[in-house]
Design an enzyme around this catalytic site. Structure first.
Site, PDB file in Angstrom:
ATOM      1  CG  LEU A 306      76.019  83.840  15.228  1.00 61.90           C
ATOM      2  CD1 LEU A 306      77.015  85.285  15.610  1.00 61.90           C
ATOM      3  CD2 LEU A 306      75.010  84.812  16.550  1.00 61.90           C
ATOM      4  CB  CYS A 307      70.406  84.692  11.824  1.00 64.24           C
ATOM      5  SG  CYS A 307      68.731  85.819  10.497  1.00 64.24           S
TER       6      CYS A 307
END
EC number: 2.3.2.23
Length: 378
Positions: A306-307
């Site tokens: 996840l960014c």
């Protein structure tokens, strides 16, 4: 330190910083935890007006089983980076393993942060503990006296049994509001930890295990969990490896519609996340990745990483709760317009690739900074 010795120290501290103290209050305490408040005065009001005082800062302290050989662990219910820095400085002060010296350092540093004079009561922390029945025992209730007598018989109990002791000062049980099946899980973890401790096969750290037990209890009693928005399962009964299923997302989002189709096609009606914690949690964030289904958008990277700045050392705070992180991920997937990739190769999501993608994106953002997408991007 014996149970009676620790209890005497905690009573001494609570007698100095009681619930009516003007600056620092010990609201409640147990043998493994303190709940404190630091009262912040309001800023100078404009001429002809008055300001209400801001809410007090809430601080928590976890006392480890090896205290005083190892220092207590502090965290604060605030996202203020200045407060996080105060606790990080306290953590770096390795010589402050004594709870009394930690309190003195913490109160003085908070006073400096808010431009307040050093409170005179902190000097009392340098005094030796009172002996006999003087001083701190005057305010002990009959229930507490009974507990103290019981404590004398269980001085040799280990940390996990200590945590099961009934709370004092009227504080509700830490297990209140938790369903029976989840209480059974917590009890199983406690017994496993105790057995590992006796066998000398302890995994993780005391600091991380204590905090993760607290986080799991908070999850079990949370309304979002009880409402079925998400569920949590420990992988192989490990506190350090969680499966989190997101069962409900915004009903107006395309992702919600995709999950309905996924349920019809594959019998899966959730997004499965993996939370992996290290020994230095809560000072480092968990590593979080999507396990299934394969998603596009939603700030999901290759491998399922996840960014999110929240999940990096730069954006993480030890004050964050896992409950809030789960709900933030839920919202971020919707905000980023995540969609299920039907028919995609499920093997493309794995731990090694997720870690590689995560490390790459962190390096990029460390150079260029993070930004908030404009409203038209979701």
């Amino acid at each position: 330190m014996s149970v009676s010795g620790l209890k005497a120290e905690l009573k001494f501290l609570a007698s100095i910083f009681d619930k009516n103290h003007e600056r620092f209050r010990i609201v409640s305490w147990k043998l493994d935890e303190l709940h404190c408040q630091f009262l912040v005065p309001p800023p100078p009001p404009p001429p002809g007006s008055s300001l209400s005082p801001p809410p007090p800062l809430t601080l928590h302290c976890n006392i480890t089983e090896s205290y005083p050989s190892s220092s207590p662990i502090w965290f604060v219910d605030s996202d203020d980076p200045n407060l996080t820095s105060v606790l990080e400085r306290l953590e770096d002060t390795k010589n402050n393993s004594s709870l009394r010296q930690q309190l003195k350092w913490l109160i003085c540093d908070l006073c400096r942060l808010y431009n307040l004079p050093k409170h005179l009561d902190v000097e009392m922390l340098d005094q030796p503990l009172p002996t006999g029945q003087n001083g701190t025992t005057e305010e002990v209730t009959s229930e507490e006296e009974e507990e103290e007598e019981m404590a004398e018989d269980i001085e040799d109990l280990d940390h996990y049994e200590m945590k099961e002791e009934e709370p004092i000062n009227g504080k509700k049980s830490e297990d209140e509001g938790i369903e029976k099946e989840n209480l059974a899980i917590l009890e199983k973890i406690r017994k496993t930890q105790r057995q590992d401790h006796l066998n000398g096969a302890v995994s993780g750290s005391v600091q991380a295990s204590d905090r993760l037990m607290k986080e799991l209890r908070d999850v079990y009693r949370s309304q979002s969990y009880k409402a079925g928005i998400y569920s949590v399962e420990l992988i192989n009964d490990s506190l350090y490896d969680w499966h989190v299923k997101l069962h409900k997302v915004d009903s107006d989002s395309p992702l919600h519609s995709d999950l309905q189709i996924l349920k019809e096609k594959e019998g899966i009606e959730y997004i499965l996340l993996n939370f992996s914690f290290k020994d230095n949690f809560p000072f480092d964030p968990p590593f979080v990745r999507v396990v299934l289904p394969v998603l596009s958008g939603g700030y999901v990277l290759g491998g399922g990483a996840l960014c999110m700045e929240l999940l990096t050392k730069q954006g993480w705070s030890s004050a964050y709760s896992i409950e809030s992180v789960i709900m933030q991920i839920n919202a971020t997937l919707v905000k980023g317009k995540a969609r299920v990739q039907f028919g995609a190769n499920k093997n493309q999501y794995n731990l090694a690739r997720a870690q590689q993608s995560y490390n790459s994106i962190v390096q990029i953002h460390e150079k260029n900074g993070w930004y908030t997408p404009p409203k038209e991007d979701g």
